[in-house]
Design an enzyme around this catalytic site. Sequence first.
Site, PDB file in Angstrom:
ATOM      1  N   TYR A  65      66.207 -14.326  -8.065  1.00 51.37           N
ATOM      2  CA  TYR A  65      66.359 -15.787  -8.012  1.00 51.37           C
ATOM      3  C   TYR A  65      67.477 -16.215  -7.051  1.00 51.37           C
ATOM      4  O   TYR A  65      67.284 -17.075  -6.195  1.00 51.37           O
ATOM      5  CB  TYR A  65      66.629 -16.282  -9.428  1.00 51.37           C
ATOM      6  CG  TYR A  65      66.930 -17.743  -9.549  1.00 51.37           C
ATOM      7  CD1 TYR A  65      65.902 -18.685  -9.633  1.00 51.37           C
ATOM      8  CD2 TYR A  65      68.244 -18.214  -9.588  1.00 51.37           C
ATOM      9  CE1 TYR A  65      66.172 -20.041  -9.761  1.00 51.37           C
ATOM     10  CE2 TYR A  65      68.530 -19.564  -9.715  1.00 51.37           C
ATOM     11  CZ  TYR A  65      67.492 -20.471  -9.796  1.00 51.37           C
ATOM     12  OH  TYR A  65      67.766 -21.806  -9.912  1.00 51.37           O
ATOM     13  N   GLU A 110      79.562 -28.114  -9.895  1.00 52.67           N
ATOM     14  CA  GLU A 110      79.038 -27.600 -11.174  1.00 52.67           C
ATOM     15  C   GLU A 110      79.597 -28.480 -12.291  1.00 52.67           C
ATOM     16  O   GLU A 110      80.780 -28.800 -12.289  1.00 52.67           O
ATOM     17  CB  GLU A 110      79.458 -26.125 -11.342  1.00 52.67           C
ATOM     18  CG  GLU A 110      79.465 -25.585 -12.760  1.00 52.67           C
ATOM     19  CD  GLU A 110      78.095 -25.558 -13.443  1.00 52.67           C
ATOM     20  OE1 GLU A 110      77.117 -25.084 -12.843  1.00 52.67           O
ATOM     21  OE2 GLU A 110      78.032 -26.029 -14.603  1.00 52.67           O
ATOM     22  N   GLY A 142      76.334 -33.288 -10.445  1.00 48.63           N
ATOM     23  CA  GLY A 142      75.696 -33.201  -9.135  1.00 48.63           C
ATOM     24  C   GLY A 142      75.075 -34.509  -8.674  1.00 48.63           C
ATOM     25  O   GLY A 142      75.132 -34.853  -7.486  1.00 48.63           O
ATOM     26  N   ASP A 159      70.697 -25.355  -7.804  1.00 45.83           N
ATOM     27  CA  ASP A 159      70.495 -24.243  -8.737  1.00 45.83           C
ATOM     28  C   ASP A 159      70.773 -24.786 -10.130  1.00 45.83           C
ATOM     29  O   ASP A 159      71.842 -24.582 -10.692  1.00 45.83           O
ATOM     30  CB  ASP A 159      71.470 -23.116  -8.389  1.00 45.83           C
ATOM     31  CG  ASP A 159      71.430 -21.992  -9.411  1.00 45.83           C
ATOM     32  OD1 ASP A 159      70.438 -21.889 -10.147  1.00 45.83           O
ATOM     33  OD2 ASP A 159      72.405 -21.225  -9.472  1.00 45.83           O
TER      34      ASP A 159
HETATM   35  N1  AAT Z   1      72.162 -19.134 -11.204  1.00 42.23           N
HETATM   36  C1  AAT Z   1      71.071 -19.196 -12.124  1.00 42.23           C
HETATM   37  C2  AAT Z   1      71.350 -19.974 -13.306  1.00 42.23           C
HETATM   38  C3  AAT Z   1      71.092 -21.296 -13.432  1.00 42.23           C
HETATM   39  S1  AAT Z   1      72.507 -22.076 -13.738  1.00 42.23           S
HETATM   40  C4  AAT Z   1      72.294 -23.749 -13.872  1.00 42.23           C
HETATM   41  C5  AAT Z   1      73.671 -24.433 -13.840  1.00 42.23           C
HETATM   42  O1  AAT Z   1      73.475 -25.829 -13.636  1.00 42.23           O
HETATM   43  C6  AAT Z   1      74.515 -24.300 -15.108  1.00 42.23           C
HETATM   44  O2  AAT Z   1      75.725 -23.670 -14.778  1.00 42.23           O
HETATM   45  C7  AAT Z   1      74.727 -25.746 -15.563  1.00 42.23           C
HETATM   46  O3  AAT Z   1      75.975 -25.969 -16.177  1.00 42.23           O
HETATM   47  C8  AAT Z   1      74.573 -26.503 -14.256  1.00 42.23           C
HETATM   48  N2  AAT Z   1      74.233 -27.939 -14.345  1.00 42.23           N
HETATM   49  C9  AAT Z   1      73.389 -28.533 -15.218  1.00 42.23           C
HETATM   50  N3  AAT Z   1      73.332 -29.850 -14.990  1.00 42.23           N
HETATM   51  C10 AAT Z   1      74.150 -30.119 -13.936  1.00 42.23           C
HETATM   52  C11 AAT Z   1      74.518 -31.309 -13.243  1.00 42.23           C
HETATM   53  N4  AAT Z   1      74.014 -32.503 -13.583  1.00 42.23           N
HETATM   54  N5  AAT Z   1      75.383 -31.207 -12.204  1.00 42.23           N
HETATM   55  C12 AAT Z   1      75.903 -30.000 -11.847  1.00 42.23           C
HETATM   56  N6  AAT Z   1      75.588 -28.848 -12.480  1.00 42.23           N
HETATM   57  C13 AAT Z   1      74.726 -28.898 -13.515  1.00 42.23           C
HETATM   58  C14 AAT Z   1      69.720 -21.897 -13.372  1.00 42.23           C
HETATM   59  C15 AAT Z   1      68.766 -21.300 -14.371  1.00 42.23           C
HETATM   60  C16 AAT Z   1      67.325 -21.734 -14.309  1.00 42.23           C
HETATM   61  C17 AAT Z   1      66.597 -21.501 -15.632  1.00 42.23           C
HETATM   62  C18 AAT Z   1      65.125 -21.464 -15.521  1.00 42.23           C
HETATM   63  N7  AAT Z   1      64.417 -21.431 -16.793  1.00 42.23           N
END
Ligand code: AAT
Length: 287
Positions: A65, A110, A142, A159
């Site tokens: 991924y 994040e 974000g 992501d």
């Molecule tokens: N690197 C692979 C993992 C992820 S992480 C997704 C991240 O998005 C998390 O750390 C979460 O805290 C962050 N996140 C969620 N909403 C927001 C936002 N509004 N702004 C910034 N960051 C955010 C992805 C996994 C995919 C799963 C598939 N089933």
Amino acid sequence: IQHGWFSEIQNELWPGQSFSLKVKTVLHKEKSKFQDILIIDTETYGRCLILDGIIQCTTRDEFSYQEMISFIPLCSHPNPEKVLIVGGGDGGVAREVAKHPKVKEIHQVEIDDRVVDLSKKFLPEMARGFDSPKLKLVIGDGFKYMKDHKDEFDVIITDSSDPIGPAESLFKESYYGLMKTALRVGGIVCSQGGSFWLDPSHVKEVMTGCRVHFPNVSYAVTSIPSYPCGHIGFVVGCLDQKLNLNTPKQLFSSKEIDEMDLKYYSSSIHTASFNLPRWVHKYFYES
Ligand code: AAT
């Protein structure tokens, strides 16, 4: 966790199915301001980060991924100097983006600083992305961040977790509008786009939202056993209609690929990842 197994029982997003991992130990559990955070060590998938009951990554297959969501847009762009990552609290995408020789500056927003801190403690192989001198990390939402940034980035990688909880706004059409203004000329966006087996109508809805602002929209897919249905897709968009997103502009030799320690991405996988089964192609592009 029941009888030593963690099960991704998440009825709204994947009713009637669930992936399970045999737990070795529970490493950490807490409720942050934004979500439930669980980190476990598993029998066969290594360590695993779980947010609100949904697997975000395991050390066994995360590279699929993280490499693909990063290198597809980076290599579709002729000169991706300034990159924005939205989400990605484990640090894995920052780790991958930092490998690309043309990337000079990485900004990351994040929402949850607890995910970052816990990843540094329990998932150091991913969190070493945060050590890159190219990276500037901001803790915030974000969607809000995007409103304050104009004409700045060559590539924006979203992501994000799934569209229930804090990431809901990152799948909306209005988010694509904001990303368009945050991009420089020639910019490319790439977002976690869900699975065509799980919910083709969700993927199509995200693509339709993207098409409102970007005339050139494609979907690429990567195989990853720990995500629902064993794969996940990316919605990729740009303004230039003539740009073939499935044809990498940046080609790497196998020596360079080895030096960057890419285990999944190659120029041929880049192109192949956009080739979809017939029914999916028809559904996404012809109806
Ligand atoms: N690197 C692979 C993992 C992820 S992480 C997704 C991240 O998005 C998390 O750390 C979460 O805290 C962050 N996140 C969620 N909403 C927001 C936002 N509004 N702004 C910034 N960051 C955010 C992805 C996994 C995919 C799963 C598939 N089933």
